[in-house]
Structures are given as C-alpha cells and as structure tokens.
Design a protein around this motif. Structure first.
Motif, PDB file in Angstrom:
ATOM      1  N   UNK A 325      75.292  51.111 -37.371  1.00 64.87           N
ATOM      2  CA  UNK A 325      73.921  51.611 -37.525  1.00 64.87           C
ATOM      3  C   UNK A 325      72.909  50.476 -37.575  1.00 64.87           C
ATOM      4  N   UNK A 326      73.370  49.285 -37.908  1.00 60.22           N
ATOM      5  CA  UNK A 326      72.438  48.164 -38.075  1.00 60.22           C
ATOM      6  C   UNK A 326      71.762  47.784 -36.758  1.00 60.22           C
ATOM      7  N   UNK A 327      70.608  47.143 -36.888  1.00 57.54           N
ATOM      8  CA  UNK A 327      69.925  46.593 -35.716  1.00 57.54           C
ATOM      9  C   UNK A 327      70.369  45.140 -35.550  1.00 57.54           C
ATOM     10  N   UNK A 328      70.213  44.613 -34.327  1.00 53.49           N
ATOM     11  CA  UNK A 328      70.530  43.201 -34.087  1.00 53.49           C
ATOM     12  C   UNK A 328      69.433  42.560 -33.258  1.00 53.49           C
ATOM     13  N   UNK A 390      67.350  47.151 -40.724  1.00 52.89           N
ATOM     14  CA  UNK A 390      66.269  47.580 -39.829  1.00 52.89           C
ATOM     15  C   UNK A 390      66.018  46.437 -38.835  1.00 52.89           C
ATOM     16  N   UNK A 391      65.233  46.723 -37.788  1.00 55.67           N
ATOM     17  CA  UNK A 391      64.885  45.655 -36.845  1.00 55.67           C
ATOM     18  C   UNK A 391      64.149  44.547 -37.595  1.00 55.67           C
ATOM     19  N   UNK A 392      63.267  44.940 -38.525  1.00 51.66           N
ATOM     20  CA  UNK A 392      62.503  43.954 -39.297  1.00 51.66           C
ATOM     21  C   UNK A 392      63.447  43.004 -40.040  1.00 51.66           C
ATOM     22  N   UNK A 393      64.456  43.590 -40.695  1.00 55.79           N
ATOM     23  CA  UNK A 393      65.377  42.757 -41.459  1.00 55.79           C
ATOM     24  C   UNK A 393      66.200  41.860 -40.516  1.00 55.79           C
ATOM     25  N   UNK A 394      66.589  42.410 -39.362  1.00 58.56           N
ATOM     26  CA  UNK A 394      67.347  41.595 -38.396  1.00 58.56           C
ATOM     27  C   UNK A 394      66.488  40.440 -37.877  1.00 58.56           C
ATOM     28  N   UNK A 395      65.204  40.713 -37.642  1.00 50.99           N
ATOM     29  CA  UNK A 395      64.291  39.648 -37.193  1.00 50.99           C
ATOM     30  C   UNK A 395      64.224  38.556 -38.256  1.00 50.99           C
ATOM     31  N   UNK A 396      64.007  38.971 -39.510  1.00 47.76           N
ATOM     32  CA  UNK A 396      63.893  37.983 -40.590  1.00 47.76           C
ATOM     33  C   UNK A 396      65.172  37.157 -40.706  1.00 47.76           C
ATOM     34  N   UNK A 406      67.449  22.312 -35.685  1.00 38.61           N
ATOM     35  CA  UNK A 406      66.420  21.480 -35.038  1.00 38.61           C
ATOM     36  C   UNK A 406      67.030  20.536 -34.007  1.00 38.61           C
ATOM     37  N   UNK A 407      66.227  20.197 -33.030  1.00 43.53           N
ATOM     38  CA  UNK A 407      66.452  19.033 -32.159  1.00 43.53           C
ATOM     39  C   UNK A 407      65.104  18.700 -31.550  1.00 43.53           C
ATOM     40  N   UNK A 408      64.925  17.495 -31.044  1.00 40.51           N
ATOM     41  CA  UNK A 408      63.602  17.122 -30.532  1.00 40.51           C
ATOM     42  C   UNK A 408      63.178  18.036 -29.383  1.00 40.51           C
ATOM     43  N   UNK A 409      62.023  18.676 -29.551  1.00 39.33           N
ATOM     44  CA  UNK A 409      61.482  19.500 -28.467  1.00 39.33           C
ATOM     45  C   UNK A 409      62.020  20.920 -28.413  1.00 39.33           C
ATOM     46  N   UNK A 410      62.794  21.334 -29.414  1.00 35.17           N
ATOM     47  CA  UNK A 410      63.330  22.709 -29.391  1.00 35.17           C
ATOM     48  C   UNK A 410      62.182  23.705 -29.323  1.00 35.17           C
ATOM     49  N   UNK A 411      62.286  24.698 -28.449  1.00 36.30           N
ATOM     50  CA  UNK A 411      61.246  25.726 -28.377  1.00 36.30           C
ATOM     51  C   UNK A 411      61.870  27.116 -28.452  1.00 36.30           C
ATOM     52  N   UNK A 412      61.131  28.029 -29.072  1.00 39.71           N
ATOM     53  CA  UNK A 412      61.585  29.415 -29.161  1.00 39.71           C
ATOM     54  C   UNK A 412      60.363  30.297 -29.335  1.00 39.71           C
ATOM     55  N   UNK A 413      60.492  31.557 -29.007  1.00 43.02           N
ATOM     56  CA  UNK A 413      59.387  32.487 -29.250  1.00 43.02           C
ATOM     57  C   UNK A 413      59.422  32.922 -30.704  1.00 43.02           C
ATOM     58  N   UNK A 414      58.235  33.105 -31.295  1.00 48.06           N
ATOM     59  CA  UNK A 414      58.221  33.529 -32.697  1.00 48.06           C
ATOM     60  C   UNK A 414      57.970  35.023 -32.826  1.00 48.06           C
ATOM     61  N   UNK A 415      57.951  35.750 -31.685  1.00 42.48           N
ATOM     62  CA  UNK A 415      57.626  37.183 -31.748  1.00 42.48           C
ATOM     63  C   UNK A 415      58.735  38.076 -31.185  1.00 42.48           C
ATOM     64  N   UNK A 416      59.984  37.586 -31.239  1.00 40.17           N
ATOM     65  CA  UNK A 416      61.078  38.427 -30.725  1.00 40.17           C
ATOM     66  C   UNK A 416      61.209  39.670 -31.619  1.00 40.17           C
ATOM     67  N   UNK A 417      61.223  40.825 -30.986  1.00 40.11           N
ATOM     68  CA  UNK A 417      61.376  42.084 -31.738  1.00 40.11           C
ATOM     69  C   UNK A 417      60.081  42.711 -32.198  1.00 40.11           C
ATOM     70  N   UNK A 418      58.966  42.010 -32.009  1.00 43.20           N
ATOM     71  CA  UNK A 418      57.716  42.541 -32.558  1.00 43.20           C
ATOM     72  C   UNK A 418      57.325  43.882 -31.943  1.00 43.20           C
ATOM     73  N   UNK A 419      57.640  44.046 -30.657  1.00 40.65           N
ATOM     74  CA  UNK A 419      57.278  45.328 -30.005  1.00 40.65           C
ATOM     75  C   UNK A 419      57.965  46.509 -30.697  1.00 40.65           C
ATOM     76  N   UNK A 420      59.165  46.270 -31.200  1.00 40.99           N
ATOM     77  CA  UNK A 420      59.866  47.360 -31.895  1.00 40.99           C
ATOM     78  C   UNK A 420      59.128  47.687 -33.191  1.00 40.99           C
ATOM     79  N   UNK A 421      58.591  46.661 -33.864  1.00 39.37           N
ATOM     80  CA  UNK A 421      57.859  46.901 -35.122  1.00 39.37           C
ATOM     81  C   UNK A 421      56.538  47.595 -34.844  1.00 39.37           C
ATOM     82  N   UNK A 422      55.901  47.242 -33.743  1.00 38.54           N
ATOM     83  CA  UNK A 422      54.604  47.851 -33.410  1.00 38.54           C
ATOM     84  C   UNK A 422      54.741  49.357 -33.229  1.00 38.54           C
ATOM     85  N   UNK A 423      55.944  49.806 -32.931  1.00 37.20           N
ATOM     86  CA  UNK A 423      56.146  51.244 -32.722  1.00 37.20           C
ATOM     87  C   UNK A 423      56.355  51.996 -34.019  1.00 37.20           C
ATOM     88  N   UNK A 424      56.698  51.256 -35.099  1.00 36.85           N
ATOM     89  CA  UNK A 424      57.022  51.953 -36.364  1.00 36.85           C
ATOM     90  C   UNK A 424      55.792  52.609 -36.958  1.00 36.85           C
TER      91      UNK A 424
END
Ligand code: AMP
Ligand code: GLY
Length: 424
Positions: A325-328, A390-396, A406-424
């Motif tokens: 049942x959990x989100x990932x 919940x998706x929120x808890x999985x995001x956190x 960490x490594x020098x220059x590591x990049x990632x998006x900080x909004x993965x899953x946000x669209x799912x939260x916007x629907x709640x």
C-alpha cells in the motif's frame, strides 16, 4: 534457478535487488552490472550489445532465465537468438521490440488499431516535412524515427525551429541513421503518466501507476533527460483513466501486435498524456522505464521471478501481482552538466550513512568502483528511492537520503513527486 540480468543502470540494479529476494534463485548474474548490483549478484564484464558473448555465457552456464533491461539488446534480437538456443528470456522479440525501435511503425500501428495518439506525419523528404510543419503550425514535435537514447525528440516552439530540427535529423548530423526518417506530430498538453503492463501476448497484468520527471530542472524546465525521478502510485491515473488506458491503449495494442505477427511478450510501457479525462499515447517502450522501475519494484509485494518466468513461458493466465500500500519515490542524482557533457570520476560520499536509514534504498546507475571508493561514471549516477505511508512521506524519506550524499557538482531536482501532492 540461475538468472542473468542484462544491463547496468538503475533499472537493472532494481531488477537485481528484487530478483535477489526470491527464494527460487540459487545464482544471480548481471552483465555488465554496476557497483550496486555487485553487492547482490556476480557482475560479468560483457556489454549489453555483445549478444554472442552473452549467449555463450548463458548457454555454457545453463542460465534458466535471462531478464533484459535496456532496449538496445532487444532491438538487436537477443530474445530471438537466445530462444533459438533453447534459453528462456523475459523481453520481447526483435519484431515486437520494433514498437519502440521505430516511432513511425508505432504511430502507424496506433492509427491502424484506433489507439488515441497525436496527429502525425512520417517524412524522409525535407520539402514535404516543411509543408506539413507550415500547415500544422507551432508548437510542434519532431522525432527521430529510430532509437536515440531518449534524446531524439525536439519540442519546437516555432516552425523555423522545427524545420531546422528536421534538417539536422534527415542530413544524418543528429542521431545518425536513427534520424534518416522523422515523425512530426501535433503538440499535446496535459499531464504525463507512465503506464506499464506485463503481457505474454494474450494476458495482460497492469503494473502500479507511475510518473517520471523528464526535464532536468525543477518545474519541468530545461532539456529532457532519461528521467530525473519517478514516483508510484501516480494520482493522475484515476480508476477511470486506468480503465481508458487499458481499453483504448494497451489491449488494442497487444491484440494489434499479435495480429501483425509481432506477438508482444514482456513489459509494455505506454507513455500517456492525460487531459480532461482523456488519454493519448505519446510513445511505447519495450522495457521497464528507468527510473520508473525503481519505485515500482520497491512497491511490488509479490515475488517477481514467477511473473518473469510465466511471461518467458508464454503463459501468464494464472499469475497475479500484489502491491504494498505504501508509496515510493525515486530521486535521481546526476553529474554536473548532464544531460549534456558531464564530469566523471568524482568520489561519492555518504552511501554508508544512507544505508542506515529505514525504507530508503540507493540504486546505482552511473557509478564505478575505484580502489575502496565509489566514483561517478555516468550522467545519471544514483536513484535514491524510498517508501512512505503517503507520497509526501516517501518524498521526505527520499530527500533525507539525498541530503546525506555528496560529490562535487551533484545535481538533482528538488520537486520530485510534487505533482502528486498538488492533487491532494
Ligand atoms: P517520447 O520519447 O516520444 O515519449 O518523447 C519524449 C518526451 O517528449 C515525452 O515524455 C514528452 O514529454 C515529450 N513529447 C513527446 N511527444 C509529444 C507531443 N506530441 N506533445 C507534447 N510533448 C511530447
Ligand atoms: N523514464 C523514461 C524511459 O525509461 O524511457
């Protein structure tokens, strides 16, 4: 059972991780694998396109099942080759994998079997393509017909931009022979979803819904990548959308492929655009999505091996898949510069600290072992994947893992899953 997984990215680490949990497995190999799979399987120094070497290994070592991760060996016909030698494979034949290998073929198939998709034309002639572009107007989408590692799609904001993209492709300067034919199609708006099913060519089992994040930067800005993160379930796939995807997209496609003499066995991935309660098909892939596979497999409760074996044996009729049942959520950490030229060889810090966290698992993609350290070696480096109630808890949970690495220059998006939260 002895199982061989082919591939060396995050998707294959997730497959190895899931398969390794099966009590049916006595020995697991991965070719070529990565430092993540090395902890769970024996890595083999064979590239995914070295079909003869892969066959020789599987034959000599009596591999009971080979699971193919990426599209390239499928398009080269690995399944046909292995089956001709009596070996079992999870993955479509070369003729069936053509649904991903040629966008023109897949569009024509959709048109023939009434699968909803964007209006389109297929061109090898510049003047005819320009005429179509000017008649349709911008924005408009230009796609190289063949495999281009997810990069052969240009969303052109103006007709001029589209015309240049077509010229680059048809001249062979962009994407080589993959661009010698182009698909030009209507620009669709809406929310994307990844809809994956497992099929033996007749029976179809839908997997849990998922959503990818293709653009490199937050807010879906910047160029498209192979995928910067994914989550499951995707609330955009309501039960009504699920039903439409099955009835209008998946079932006619599976039946159509069989009718065309291209019976499809394996994972069929439909990229959908959802808008106003309707679905349109953007593309088909002949394999698990990467990174969608990572959260999907974390949520899969059932042993995956009997499912893969049933498909390889061509009989899924009595198979069921259960889900947690959990989100990932999977957050991809990438090298500086990706999806363009990127740095390599930076030492990755913090992997041990993440291993202490519950419900978080780090899937390796572009990593390499160097002495006692793990270094970056690809564009997409890691997929930090977490479960949550919940998706929120999985995001956190996922970002708690990301924060420790960490490594020098590591990049990632900080909004993965946000669209799912916007629907709640
Ligand atoms: P594809 O490989 O065909 O799925 O295209 C890659 C990405 O390009 C998709 O995930 C969409 O984000 C975008 N895309 C493809 N086709 C269209 C279209 N007709 N309209 C809008 N966006 C599209
Ligand atoms: N994540 C998109 C793909 O695997 O094609």
């Amino acid at each position: 059972m002895k199982i061989l997984v082919i591939g060396g990215g995050g998707r294959e680490h997730a497959l190895v991780w899931k398969i390794a949990q099966s009590p049916l497995v006595t020995k697991l190999y991965c070719a070529p694998g990565n430092p993540g799979t090395a902890a769970l399987a024996e890595n083999l120094p064979i590239a995914v396109d070295q079909l003869d070497k892969l066959l020789a290994f599987a034959y000599e070592n009596k591999i009971d099942l080979t699971v193919v991760g990426p599209e390239q060996p499928l398009s080269l016909g690995i399944t046909d080759l292995f089956e001709a030698h009596g070996l079992k494979v999870f993955g479509p034949s070369q003729k069936a994998a053509f649904i991903e290998g040629s966008k023109a073929f897949s569009k024509d198939l959709m048109q023939k079997y009434n699968v909803p998709t964007a209006a389109y034309g297929v061109f090898t002639d510049q003047a005819e393509a320009e005429e179509f572009i000017n008649r349709t107007g911008a924005p408009i989408v230009v796609k190289a017909d063949g495999l281009a590692a997810g990069k052969g799609v240009i969303i052109a904001r103006t007709c001029e931009e589209a015309i240049v993209a077509v010229r680059d492709m048809l001249s062979g300067n962009a994407f080589g022979s993959a661009g010698s034919r182009v698909v030009i199609e209507e620009f669709l708006t809406g929310e994307e979803a990844s809809f994956l099913v497992i099929t033996d060519g007749k029976n179809v089992i839908p997997l849990a819904s998922a959503q990818d994040h293709k653009a490199v930067f937050d807010g879906d800005l910047g160029p498209n990548t192979g995928g910067m993160g994914a989550y499951s379930p995707a609330p955009v796939v309501t039960s009504a959308i699920h039903e439409k995807a099955m009835q209008q997209v998946i079932l006619p496609t599976v039946a159509g492929m069989a009718a065309e003499g291209r019976a499809y066995r394996g994972v069929l991935y439909a990229g959908l655009m959802v808008k106003d309660g309707e679905v349109k098909t953007l593309e088909f892939n002949a394999r698990f999505g990467d990174p969608e596979c990572q959260p999907l497999l974390m949520r899969m409760k059932s042993d995956i091996v009997p499912v893969l074996l049933a498909v390889a044996n061509g009989d899924l009729a009595d198979t069921k898949i259960e889900w947690h049942d959990k989100a990932a959520v999977c957050v991809v950490m990438a090298s500086e510069g990706y999806p363009g030229d990127y740095r390599k060889g930076d030492v990755i810090q913090g992997l041990e600290q993440v291993a202490e966290l519950d419900d978080v698992y780090v899937f390796h993609a572009g990593t390499a072992a160097k002495a006692d350290e793990c270094v970056t070696s690809g564009g997409r480096v890691l997929g930090v994947t977490a479960l949550g109630t919940t998706v929120k808890e999985a995001i956190d949970n996922a970002y708690r893992g990301v924060a420790r690495i960490t490594w020098p220059g590591a990049q990632f998006r900080s909004d993965i899953g946000r669209k799912a939260l916007d629907r709640d």
